[in-house]
Design an enzyme around this catalytic site. Structure first.
Site, short mmCIF file in Angstrom:
data_model
loop_
_atom_site.label_atom_id
_atom_site.label_comp_id
_atom_site.label_asym_id
_atom_site.label_seq_id
_atom_site.Cartn_x
_atom_site.Cartn_y
_atom_site.Cartn_z
N CYS A 214 1.33 -0.60 6.88
CA CYS A 214 1.93 -1.20 8.11
C CYS A 214 2.78 -2.68 7.76
O CYS A 214 3.90 -2.83 7.94
CB CYS A 214 1.22 -1.32 9.27
SG CYS A 214 1.69 -1.95 10.79
N CYS B 18 -5.44 1.38 14.53
CA CYS B 18 -4.69 1.26 15.67
C CYS B 18 -4.44 2.65 16.40
O CYS B 18 -4.45 2.65 17.66
CB CYS B 18 -3.51 0.42 15.86
SG CYS B 18 -2.10 0.93 14.69
#
Length: 353
Positions: free
Chosen positions: A95, A193
């Protein structure tokens, strides 16, 4: 602005320096991407709302950037493919690599902004003697996040700022409380997440629509000693959940995804004297001769002394002074000298004793 306390305080500190700031929050996924009903209250939406509220309080513009397609391709897909080939990937590193410090920085530069600032705990310094930007650990060693930032390039380091690098976490929370930020006492995110319940195997099956098949548990001699319930569910060094009674503790010490087998053995079988790392990124000038480093092979591990040899621009070999437990393909080996991040790469293979 992720919606957390750290990026909120980072924005405040930059405003205090007289900087012009604009807040941006990345929408990375929607409920249906992670197997939640559309009507389910999602933490991602709450994060966006918290970020917007802090931006309103600071009187700065705030945008929500829909990067769901990029996140699905560059992070979720890599996560799934990693597990399916037997690795244990770290999606936070991907990410940072592909979204935060690539796509998001690109958007910021297109908007005429000079820097991307985040709430990471790390430091960037410019070395005039070499003309390179260097990445260093945060002053708060307990919160240091340099391990997940090792893939940053010189261009990214030159246009990134970490306002919290010299602060302690307690100072950040105290400042957020004094300012009345809605997220002053918000818990730090711990899990992946897009796998909020931590059950990554369930997420893989839900996301892919595949029921990963049962297979044989083998001992080190190749004898069948039990059955596993999908090789993706097992990680190197795992002891719990094996369902074996072998007279002594055994651990997962290998997997063959092609054969759909998981190999177990004593804890001694988990130790390796070194590793091979691929896809190396060097923050310092790449070394031409073997040299001494301190290396971390997982986020929460203390650095271990090793000798690194750069086999090529993208491959390196590490030899540890002390054998290391559960050197896991797919994780990252990050190299340090004191508080300086030298570079790192993805572990491809452990070098056995």
């Amino acid at each position: 602005m992720s919606g957390g306390v750290d990026s909120s305080v980072a924005a405040y500190l930059l405003l205090e320096q007289g900087r012009h700031c604009a807040g941006a929050t990345m929408r990375l996924y929607r409920n249906e991407d992670i197997g939640l009903p559309r009507f389910h209250s999602c933490c991602a939406q709450q994060d966006i709302e918290d970020a917007a509220e802090v931006a309103f309080q600071l009187d700065i513009p705030h945008r929500v950037l829909d990067l769901t397609a990029e996140f699905r391709e560059q992070v979720i897909q890599r996560f799934v493919q990693g597990y399916e080939r037997g690795d244990t990937p770290n999606p936070c590193i991907d990410c940072n690599r592909y979204l935060k410090f690539d796509r998001l920085l690109h958007i910021a530069r297109q908007e005429g902004l000079v820097y991307l600032a985040t709430g990471h705990y790390a430091r960037i310094v410019y070395d005039r003697s070499t003309g390179r930007y260097l990445l260093k650990k945060a002053a708060d060693t307990h919160k240091d996040q340099s391990y997940v930032l090792y893939r940053m390039t010189q261009e990214q380091l030159a246009h990134t700022q970490f306002p919290l690098g010299e602060l302690q976490k307690e100072q950040v929370r105290a400042l957020a409380e004094r300012l009345g930020f809605v997220n002053a006492r918000k818990h730090d995110s711990q899990d992946i997440c897009f796998v909020p319940d931590g059950d990554y195997a369930h997420f893989l099956e839900q996301y892919t629509g595949i029921r990963y098949p049962d297979g044989d548990l083998l001992d080190q001699a190749g004898r069948t000693v039990g059955r596993h319930h999908g090789a993706v569910r097992y990680t190197l060094g795992q002891r719990r959940g094996l369902g074996l009674a072998m007279g002594a503790p055994v651990y997962v010490c290998g997997k063959c995804m092609r054969c759909n087998t998981v190999t177990v053995g004593p804890e001694s079988a988990l130790y390796a004297r070194g590793l091979l790392a691929e896809d190396m990124n060097w923050i310092i000038d790449p070394p031409s001769v073997p040299f001494r480093v301190q290396a971390k092979i997982r986020y929460r591990q203390a650095e271990q002394w090793a000798t690194v040899t750069a086999a090529s621009e993208t491959w390196a070999r590490l030899e540890f002074d002390t054998p290391q437990r559960a050197v896991t393909p797919g994780q990252s080996a990050v190299l340090y000298r004191g508080d300086l991040v030298l570079g790192g790469g993805t572990i491809r293979e452990a070098i056995s004793l």
